[in-house]
Design a protein around this motif. Structure first.
Motif, PDB file in Angstrom:
ATOM      1  N   PRO A   1       0.837  -1.201   0.000  1.00 19.00           N
ATOM      2  CA  PRO A   1       0.000   0.000   0.000  1.00 19.00           C
ATOM      3  C   PRO A   1       0.868   1.245   0.000  1.00 19.00           C
ATOM      4  O   PRO A   1       1.923   1.283   0.605  1.00 19.00           O
ATOM      5  CB  PRO A   1      -0.798  -0.118   1.298  1.00 19.00           C
ATOM      6  CG  PRO A   1      -0.729  -1.552   1.676  1.00 19.00           C
ATOM      7  CD  PRO A   1       0.569  -2.076   1.109  1.00 19.00           C
ATOM      8  N   VAL A   2       0.395   2.256  -0.664  1.00 16.51           N
ATOM      9  CA  VAL A   2       1.116   3.517  -0.732  1.00 16.51           C
ATOM     10  C   VAL A   2       0.850   4.274   0.560  1.00 16.51           C
ATOM     11  O   VAL A   2      -0.274   4.383   1.006  1.00 16.51           O
ATOM     12  CB  VAL A   2       0.656   4.340  -1.947  1.00 16.51           C
ATOM     13  CG1 VAL A   2       1.391   5.660  -2.004  1.00 16.51           C
ATOM     14  CG2 VAL A   2       0.868   3.555  -3.226  1.00 16.51           C
ATOM     15  N   THR A   3       1.894   4.766   1.164  1.00 10.60           N
ATOM     16  CA  THR A   3       1.742   5.514   2.397  1.00 10.60           C
ATOM     17  C   THR A   3       2.356   6.885   2.243  1.00 10.60           C
ATOM     18  O   THR A   3       3.121   7.140   1.323  1.00 10.60           O
ATOM     19  CB  THR A   3       2.437   4.793   3.570  1.00 10.60           C
ATOM     20  OG1 THR A   3       3.819   4.644   3.253  1.00 10.60           O
ATOM     21  CG2 THR A   3       1.806   3.441   3.829  1.00 10.60           C
ATOM     22  N   HIS A   4       2.010   7.756   3.154  1.00 15.04           N
ATOM     23  CA  HIS A   4       2.561   9.111   3.137  1.00 15.04           C
ATOM     24  C   HIS A   4       3.998   9.055   3.625  1.00 15.04           C
ATOM     25  O   HIS A   4       4.300   8.475   4.647  1.00 15.04           O
ATOM     26  CB  HIS A   4       1.736  10.039   4.022  1.00 15.04           C
ATOM     27  CG  HIS A   4       2.341  11.392   4.146  1.00 15.04           C
ATOM     28  ND1 HIS A   4       2.310  12.292   3.105  1.00 15.04           N
ATOM     29  CD2 HIS A   4       3.017  11.982   5.144  1.00 15.04           C
ATOM     30  CE1 HIS A   4       2.944  13.393   3.484  1.00 15.04           C
ATOM     31  NE2 HIS A   4       3.376  13.226   4.714  1.00 15.04           N
ATOM     32  N   HIS A   5       4.877   9.671   2.871  1.00 15.08           N
ATOM     33  CA  HIS A   5       6.281   9.748   3.248  1.00 15.08           C
ATOM     34  C   HIS A   5       6.658  11.203   3.426  1.00 15.08           C
ATOM     35  O   HIS A   5       6.159  12.072   2.745  1.00 15.08           O
ATOM     36  CB  HIS A   5       7.179   9.141   2.162  1.00 15.08           C
ATOM     37  CG  HIS A   5       6.954   7.690   1.960  1.00 15.08           C
ATOM     38  ND1 HIS A   5       7.435   6.736   2.811  1.00 15.08           N
ATOM     39  CD2 HIS A   5       6.294   7.016   0.998  1.00 15.08           C
ATOM     40  CE1 HIS A   5       7.088   5.545   2.393  1.00 15.08           C
ATOM     41  NE2 HIS A   5       6.385   5.688   1.289  1.00 15.08           N
ATOM     42  N   GLU A   6       7.567  11.428   4.329  1.00 18.68           N
ATOM     43  CA  GLU A   6       8.108  12.767   4.497  1.00 18.68           C
ATOM     44  C   GLU A   6       8.969  13.095   3.283  1.00 18.68           C
ATOM     45  O   GLU A   6       9.591  12.211   2.705  1.00 18.68           O
ATOM     46  CB  GLU A   6       8.966  12.835   5.768  1.00 18.68           C
ATOM     47  CG  GLU A   6       8.149  12.741   7.036  1.00 18.68           C
ATOM     48  CD  GLU A   6       7.189  13.903   7.193  1.00 18.68           C
ATOM     49  OE1 GLU A   6       7.586  15.051   6.924  1.00 18.68           O
ATOM     50  OE2 GLU A   6       6.034  13.657   7.567  1.00 18.68           O
ATOM     51  N   PRO A   7       9.028  14.341   2.882  1.00 19.16           N
ATOM     52  CA  PRO A   7       9.905  14.718   1.778  1.00 19.16           C
ATOM     53  C   PRO A   7      11.346  14.328   2.090  1.00 19.16           C
ATOM     54  O   PRO A   7      11.758  14.289   3.243  1.00 19.16           O
ATOM     55  CB  PRO A   7       9.763  16.240   1.688  1.00 19.16           C
ATOM     56  CG  PRO A   7       8.486  16.544   2.396  1.00 19.16           C
ATOM     57  CD  PRO A   7       8.294  15.465   3.417  1.00 19.16           C
TER      58      PRO A   7
ATOM     59  N   THR B   1       8.415  14.235  -4.255  1.00 19.79           N
ATOM     60  CA  THR B   1       7.341  14.497  -3.296  1.00 19.79           C
ATOM     61  C   THR B   1       6.001  14.670  -4.015  1.00 19.79           C
ATOM     62  O   THR B   1       4.985  14.119  -3.582  1.00 19.79           O
ATOM     63  CB  THR B   1       7.659  15.742  -2.447  1.00 19.79           C
ATOM     64  OG1 THR B   1       8.880  15.506  -1.743  1.00 19.79           O
ATOM     65  CG2 THR B   1       6.555  16.036  -1.461  1.00 19.79           C
ATOM     66  N   MET B   2       5.999  15.431  -5.112  1.00 20.09           N
ATOM     67  CA  MET B   2       4.751  15.609  -5.879  1.00 20.09           C
ATOM     68  C   MET B   2       4.244  14.269  -6.398  1.00 20.09           C
ATOM     69  O   MET B   2       3.042  13.984  -6.322  1.00 20.09           O
ATOM     70  CB  MET B   2       4.966  16.575  -7.044  1.00 20.09           C
ATOM     71  CG  MET B   2       4.990  18.024  -6.645  1.00 20.09           C
ATOM     72  SD  MET B   2       4.921  19.132  -8.084  1.00 20.09           S
ATOM     73  CE  MET B   2       6.661  19.280  -8.461  1.00 20.09           C
ATOM     74  N   ALA B   3       5.129  13.449  -6.920  1.00 20.39           N
ATOM     75  CA  ALA B   3       4.737  12.139  -7.456  1.00 20.39           C
ATOM     76  C   ALA B   3       4.179  11.257  -6.350  1.00 20.39           C
ATOM     77  O   ALA B   3       3.138  10.612  -6.530  1.00 20.39           O
ATOM     78  CB  ALA B   3       5.934  11.468  -8.125  1.00 20.39           C
TER      79      ALA B   3
END
Length: 95
Positions: free
Chosen positions: A3-9, A22-24
């Motif tokens: 699953p795709v998760t939120h990552h810090e820049p 980050t945009m991608a």
């Protein structure tokens, strides 16, 4: 596919384009989560693969949020053409 998760820049990285990464990540993550909620994880995986293939087919990397959303739009249109309206939840169709 995980699953795709939120990552810090990316920070303190030698990566050449952290803003593009980050945009991608944000665009694909939002798309993946929306498809998971609407159609389930299996369709989300297929759609994420389609999204990545669309990115590969581009001549260069998108440089704005608008350009990243064009990828999502193209893949969403292809997904919508293949969806059977009777499989949509009543909550979604009555919105």
């Amino acid at each position: 596919m995980n699953p795709v998760t939120h990552h810090e820049p990316l920070r303190n990285s030698n990566h050449p384009c952290p803003e593009l990464t980050t945009m991608a990540e944000r665009e694909l993550s939002a798309f993946f989560n929306a498809i998971t909620q609407l159609f389930g994880p299996e369709q989300a995986e297929l759609s994420a693969e389609d999204w990545l293939h669309e990115l590969i087919e581009m001549d260069g990397l998108p440089t704005s949020t608008r350009e990243w959303r064009l990828i999502t739009r193209k893949v969403s249109i292809r997904l919508a053409r293949g969806v059977n309206p009777s499989c949509l939840s009543t909550e979604f169709t009555n919105a």
